[in-house]
Design an enzyme around this catalytic site. Sequence first.
Site, PDB file in Angstrom:
ATOM      1  N   ASP A  13       0.878  -1.160   0.000  1.00  0.00           N
ATOM      2  CA  ASP A  13       0.000   0.000   0.000  1.00  0.00           C
ATOM      3  C   ASP A  13       0.923   1.220   0.000  1.00  0.00           C
ATOM      4  OD1 ASP A  13      -2.333   1.656   0.406  1.00  0.00           O
ATOM      5  OD2 ASP A  13      -1.749   1.771   2.519  1.00  0.00           O
ATOM      6  N   ASP A  15       0.147   5.102   0.947  1.00  0.00           N
ATOM      7  CA  ASP A  15       0.037   6.002   2.102  1.00  0.00           C
ATOM      8  C   ASP A  15      -0.016   5.207   3.407  1.00  0.00           C
ATOM      9  OD1 ASP A  15      -0.813   8.816   0.735  1.00  0.00           O
ATOM     10  OD2 ASP A  15      -1.793   7.162  -0.299  1.00  0.00           O
ATOM     11  N   ASP A 172      -1.859  -0.922   5.905  1.00  0.00           N
ATOM     12  CA  ASP A 172      -2.119  -0.455   7.269  1.00  0.00           C
ATOM     13  C   ASP A 172      -3.606  -0.295   7.579  1.00  0.00           C
ATOM     14  OD1 ASP A 172      -2.311   1.732   5.474  1.00  0.00           O
ATOM     15  OD2 ASP A 172      -2.002   3.153   7.115  1.00  0.00           O
TER      16      ASP A 172
END
Length: 224
Positions: A13, A15, A172
């Site tokens: 991922d 960001d 996240d």
Amino acid sequence: MTADFKLSCVLFDLDGTLVDTAPDLIACLNKALVVHGFATVAPEKIKPFISYGAAVMIKESLDHNHNDQLQADILETLLNHYQNNIAEHSVFFSGMLDTLAAIEEQGLKWGVVTNKQKRFTNPLMDALELTGRAACIISGDTTANPKPHPEPMLEACKQAGVNPRQCVYIGDASHDIKAGKNAEMKTLAALYGYIRPDDKPETWGADALIESPKQISAWIASLA
């Protein structure tokens, strides 16, 4: 870990996992709020919601009495400003560059799968000098369906020329882990990223919980 698992590609991922983009995103959010007559918000209030997109960041910055049109206007201002200030303060998470180098040294491929629109993803990857190193870069509008749908994950594998079952996806947010699992990949939950106060990463079903980029390298090494 299944004995027959052979890692070929590490997918990130963007960001909150590969890059700490919070400083730029929050700065642009606050500029947009001021333009529309609102007070700025503290970074620690908004940071946990970055992985859920700019619209959610705006909703969390305002009380719930504001109409959809106002939120849309703030969003447009935020995104326009962000596009012109894509990597003023964004930095790699500590240890991430070493992790990428270690992945490359082992002959493994790596890439990015993000729900960020390509008009932001591509300039950011360019600014960080990652575009030429990544085996694939998949944005939220690359495919018809964004994460947690498996389509962007499978497109990443197609571009990288790898089997999804030989990939690990690191993110996240719960939708990151769900996306990876939907594509039959191994998954790692990045606890160092933008975790919401009510998140329970231990319930997401990831293959491991990672507290730092350095632990990603350790997880890969454990496969040998």
